[in-house]
Design a protein around this motif. Structure first.
Motif, PDB file in Angstrom:
ATOM      1  N   SER A  16      -6.299   7.326   3.724  1.00 37.59           N
ATOM      2  CA  SER A  16      -7.140   7.493   2.531  1.00 37.59           C
ATOM      3  C   SER A  16      -7.207   8.952   2.098  1.00 37.59           C
ATOM      4  N   ASP A  27      -3.764   1.163  -4.506  1.00 34.60           N
ATOM      5  CA  ASP A  27      -4.053  -0.275  -4.460  1.00 34.60           C
ATOM      6  C   ASP A  27      -5.199  -0.527  -3.474  1.00 34.60           C
ATOM      7  N   LYS A  28      -6.422  -0.601  -3.987  1.00 39.45           N
ATOM      8  CA  LYS A  28      -7.589  -0.772  -3.129  1.00 39.45           C
ATOM      9  C   LYS A  28      -7.657  -2.170  -2.525  1.00 39.45           C
ATOM     10  N   GLN A  29      -7.135  -3.160  -3.245  1.00 40.03           N
ATOM     11  CA  GLN A  29      -7.140  -4.517  -2.722  1.00 40.03           C
ATOM     12  C   GLN A  29      -6.300  -4.612  -1.446  1.00 40.03           C
ATOM     13  N   GLY A  74      -5.982  -2.334   0.777  1.00 40.94           N
ATOM     14  CA  GLY A  74      -6.811  -1.832   1.861  1.00 40.94           C
ATOM     15  C   GLY A  74      -7.797  -2.880   2.360  1.00 40.94           C
ATOM     16  N   GLN A  88       0.816  -1.209   0.000  1.00 42.81           N
ATOM     17  CA  GLN A  88       0.000   0.000   0.000  1.00 42.81           C
ATOM     18  C   GLN A  88       0.855   1.267   0.000  1.00 42.81           C
TER      19      GLN A  88
END
Length: 603
Positions: free
Chosen positions: A174, A86-88, A90, A80
């Protein structure tokens, strides 16, 4: 290039945040949690006597889980950090925090059972061979465990912490991921810089107009989002204070001091010594302002390079910086040098300057791999070489402890900063000593003094701000306007009002105020810096023969209180001002040299 500027994560879990091996590891951790849960629930302390083999089995599984959770946390954090989009990552972080919460709940149940053991039986347990080596940690856990609430209440708090402590900390990350700082270059082109890129350029660019433009945009950008950051900080602190209240903790410094295994008297002695000896550093700021052609330094100028005459800023391409670190580590310790060389050769460091990375730098451990990973954005300046050495110092600290029980590797932040700052001092000194001219020496000495400035003035401002913020937060929400006032007041006090402007939104831009694990992520830096100065002075006296003594000190950092560590290895009393003043005097000598060298260059 000889060394990669991108770290190797595939050797840990190939495939990034979607790695099948990572998924398998998380499933294994769940199984181990079930195993630990069963062992703890059926543990009967009376029937386990006198050998306490069941407790030994419990601690072995606990150790596996501690290492496993740390391994996956470091990996996901690394993924991250290198790509904030990279939302995955999170989503996987969410799973890791849930597992960590479940682990904390089990540890609470175990701790309460340990607390219930009569003192006479407990004293026999810690004398058994299986537990003697980890006696300090077990005693510490049992002592602090006496403040725990019921198992159900602690389990509820742990569960709520996912969306409390950790949730608000994640929310901050975020928000920061959306930050872009506009910068107009000399050709009129507008660049959109990440927070990390803008911060580096704002502080190190030799052009005062560039620094001024970036600082203005920096303050404006963070200020525009201040209400959101204010909500985040207030709710994170509010959750923490509610947790304290539930546990009968009235002093918001109690937990940070416990975490750092140090006394209030030690903290007070350190800050008093710093406050009483700021004048040389204020004088340095005045001299630097004169050298930059100003009446007073601006906030963004404090870290700006001092360039005398035709001198050019010293540049260290990554390969050159890496070799410089290894070469100078070797003058002190073969083991440190060999370790650093291994880290460079095996791509442990993410150093590339590119968009999409989070700001700042850190070192994090992979206990199962017995490795570390270092994150930063390398900008080729001497200060960046020192920063890289700093993070390698952290990694070396962990490296020399890998054969110890996991409980004896969990050193606190204040002593964690000892090895890192020590490594940084070696490199900062080396750059000054190798200066090719008086002008270059001035520039490099200025870079070295900036670190002392951060520890004695900037960190002090952070401590003053956070202390006052928590005092006010106990009585309700603190507005973003008030946070700015508290920050500027703290900066003026810490810097003795020696600057022409300040950074009121520093509270919003500084990650350290939003870290979930522990508040007051500030005073341990100053502690580690001054503590390492004492160690560094000792190393200069004793030369290479000090290497083993130094490593012995590092290996003890999680096995005793801070005060006992200092007494055992340095024969000093940290609650007295003498030790702290001796460390400050070392840096004052650098300031004196800087003042002498620059005298002829001022009007």
């Amino acid at each position: 290039m000889k060394y990669s500027m991108k770290w190797d994560l595939d050797s840990v879990f190939p495939g990034g945040s979607s790695s099948p091996q990572l998924k398998e590891k998380l499933a294994l951790i769940r199984e181990q949690l079930d195993e630990l849960s069963a062992l703890i629930k059926k543990w009967d302390t009376e029937k386990d006597s006198p050998a306490f083999k069941n407790l030994e089995s419990i601690l072995l599984v606990q150790e596996k889980l501690t290492k496993g959770l740390s391994q996956v946390f470091t990996f996901v954090e690394a993924v991250q950090s290198a790509d904030v989009a990279d939302k995955q990552a999170g989503a996987v972080f969410g799973q890791v925090f849930e597992l960590s919460s479940a682990f904390s709940t089990l540890q609470t149940i175990l701790t309460k059972k340990m607390v219930a053991i009569p003192d006479d039986i407990w004293n026999k347990i810690i004398e058994l061979p299986a537990f003697k080596e980890i006696e300090f940690s077990l005693n510490e856990t049992r002592t602090q465990g006496k403040e725990l609430l019921s198992e159900a209440e602690e389990a509820l708090i742990n569960a709520l912490s996912i969306d409390g402590f950790q949730g608000w900390s994640d929310h901050y990350d975020s928000l920061v991921a959306t930050i872009e700082i506009p910068f107009e270059d000399s050709e009129g082109h507008i660049q959109r810089l990440s927070a990390g890129q803008a911060y580096n350029k704002m502080n190190t660019d030799p052009d005062a107009k560039v620094r001024e433009q970036l600082f203005e945009k920096w303050e404006e950008t963070w200020g525009n989002m201040a209400p959101l950051f204010s909500d985040t900080l207030n709710h994170l602190a509010g959750f923490r204070l509610a947790d304290y209240k539930a546990h009968g903790v009235k002093d918001y410094l109690k937990r940070p001091l416990e975490y750092n295994r140090m006394k209030q008297e030690t903290l007070d002695a350190m800050w008093k010594a710093v406050s009483d000896h700021k004048q040389p550093f204020v004088d340095y700021l005045k001299r630097k302002a004169q050298l930059l052609g100003k009446d007073k330094l601006s906030w963004q100028d404090t870290e700006a390079p001092v360039m005398i005459g035709d001198a050019e800023a010293k540049v260290y391409p990554y390969d050159e910086g890496a070799d410089f670190i290894v070469e100078n580590f070797r003058k002190f310790s073969e083991k440190m040098a060999d370790f650093a060389q291994y880290a460079f050769d095996h791509s442990w460091i993410e150093a590339e300057d590119r968009g999409g990375k989070r700001p700042g730098g850190y070192c994090s451990e992979l206990p199962e791999s017995k490795e570390s990973r270092i994150f930063m954005t390398y900008a080729q300046s001497p200060s960046e070489v020192s920063t890289l050495a700093h993070e390698l110092g952290h990694a070396f600290h962990s490296h020399v402890m890998t054969d110890l029980p996991t409980l004896n590797q969990q050193y606190a932040m204040n002593v964690a900063e000892t090895a890192s700052t020590f490594a940084e001092l070696i490199i900062a000194d080396a750059t000054v000593k190798e200066a090719a001219s008086k002008e270059e020496k001035i520039t490099l000495l200025d870079t070295k003094i900036q670190n002392a400035l951060a520890m004695f003035l900037n960190i002090h401002a952070r401590f003053l701000f956070e202390t006052r913020f928590y005092a006010e937060r106990q009585n309700g929400i603190v507005t973003d306007e008030r946070l700015g006032e508290l920050m500027e007041e703290a900066q003026k006090e810490a810097y003795q009002d020696s600057l022409s402007n300040y950074h009121p939104h520093f509270w919003a831009s500084k990650l350290h105020f939003f870290i979930a694990d522990v508040p007051f992520y500030n005073f341990p830096y100053t502690f580690g810096y001054l503590f390492s100065l004492g160690i560094y002075a000792r190393s200069l006296e004793e030369g290479s023969s000090f290497e083993d003594d130094y490593i012995a000190l590092l290996r003890d950092t999680a096995s005793m209180s801070t005060e006992d560590l200092a007494m055992k290895h340095l024969n000093v009393d940290l609650t007295k001002p003498d030790f702290w003043e001796d460390g400050i005097a070392i840096m004052k000598n650098d300031v004196d040299t800087f003042m002498e060298l620059t005298q002829e260059f001022i009007n």
